[in-house]
Design an enzyme around this catalytic site. Sequence first.
Site, PDB file in Angstrom:
ATOM      1  N   LYS A  79       0.813  -1.218   0.000  1.00  0.00           N
ATOM      2  CA  LYS A  79       0.000   0.000   0.000  1.00  0.00           C
ATOM      3  C   LYS A  79       0.844   1.264   0.000  1.00  0.00           C
ATOM      4  O   LYS A  79       0.323   2.342  -0.220  1.00  0.00           O
ATOM      5  CB  LYS A  79      -1.018   0.000   1.137  1.00  0.00           C
ATOM      6  N   ARG A  80       2.120   1.120   0.182  1.00  0.00           N
ATOM      7  CA  ARG A  80       2.986   2.308   0.115  1.00  0.00           C
ATOM      8  C   ARG A  80       3.404   2.651  -1.315  1.00  0.00           C
ATOM      9  O   ARG A  80       3.894   3.737  -1.578  1.00  0.00           O
ATOM     10  CB  ARG A  80       4.224   2.103   0.993  1.00  0.00           C
TER      11      ARG A  80
END
Length: 441
Positions: free
Chosen positions: A214-215
């Site tokens: 998700k980064r």
Amino acid sequence: MSDQVRVRFAPSPTGYLHVGGARTALFNWLYARHTGGVFVLRIEDTDKARNTDAAMQAIFDGMKWLGLDWDEGPEKGGAHGPYFQSQREDVYLRYFETLKAAGHLYEDGGAWRFKFSRKKIIMDDLVCGRVEVDMSNAETHPDMTIRRPDGGWIFHFVNVVDDIEMRITHVIRGDDHLSNTPKHLQLFEALGVQPPRYGHIPLILNPDGSKMSKRDTGSAVGWYEENGFVADAVVNFLCLLGWNPKTEQEVMPVAEIVRIFDVANINRKAAVFDLAKCEWMNQQYIIKMPVEQLAPLVEPILAKAGISTTRETLIPVLGLVRERLKRLTDATAWVDYFFVEQVVFDPEAVEKAMRKPGAMDRLRALDIAYQLLPAWNAADLEATLKATATAAGVKVGEFVHPARVAATGRAVGASLYHTLEVLGRDRVLARFARAMTEFAG
Ligand code: GLU
């Protein structure tokens, strides 16, 4: 029993809607639409501590933005609701009692565990093919908890119960769930229900082979909307993350993908996520989109950047610049000089084009020729500029560059003659005059 396909997307609202989840939703939606089946949205919100309303909203917004409409689910209703697991307590209790009465459960420190049959489970996965898991060893495959001491339900149990209750025929989900499937099959067997067909779709990796997280830029669906992507382009891009259209053609309208989509053509190997490819895809959609459709998408972006336009003036401008747009948000930089009173000069462009010996004399000659032009259109503007260059005995570029910088402030842009045409005679001549004053001597 009807043989209509019933598929579902069953997200847990614990974070934003990610590319992986969106792709799972998309493949289910495509399969439903391809087969004339039903696409169910079910919210797996049993984990109260980790669920948030914002995450739930992001799921709804993301799916709507992508055009993944569901036939049954939140906001829609349906014959098998409610579609939030948090509202299905009575259903789970009923199944729990059934399993208990049949001797499949036992209590263990306040939790309830399901007794696995000690045998080999064979899965015939729609994507992965035949997969065998030997569950005969209780050491490696201990009986699973289905209910916590606090009464809360464990994912495996509610997932299976709901797939039964919602008459799901095909489960298409990420292959991080492949190892759960033997457990799920055991529950189906204990409940005496024919399980759905399972298809586990491959992971999404970054170009360097690492798992997408998700980064990573572009991991959240909302990011695409905020950063100038066209929803259809993102859908097209996501389709190609693990599905093989069996043709060289990659840019395909979603209706066409619906027509040819097949679970059998989902790749077994991991898909590689490449944002540059998504941008390329986006550009293809922008180029093909009718300007009348493009204008309302670009308007709010320009407004946010403080550029005020009207639909009427924006449409011809977009016609000129859209081939340059990789993202809708790029429009700001490409169109601003059409809408400002005074252009902002790029110092580098000024240095190259305006400070060159004789540049202002050439601009003056062009200015005079343009003042005398009876009509103001790209063809005449071009012919006149070329004739002026010939008369001066220099290359066309010696006139093009100062004219462009004077009219737009930049060294690059869409076709100069079309740009001048759209800007209009008054504005162009005023800008020439200002440039000649500003860069004289
Ligand atoms: N709630 C599960 C998840 O988000 C659903 C898994 C499934 O599709 O069966 O991963």
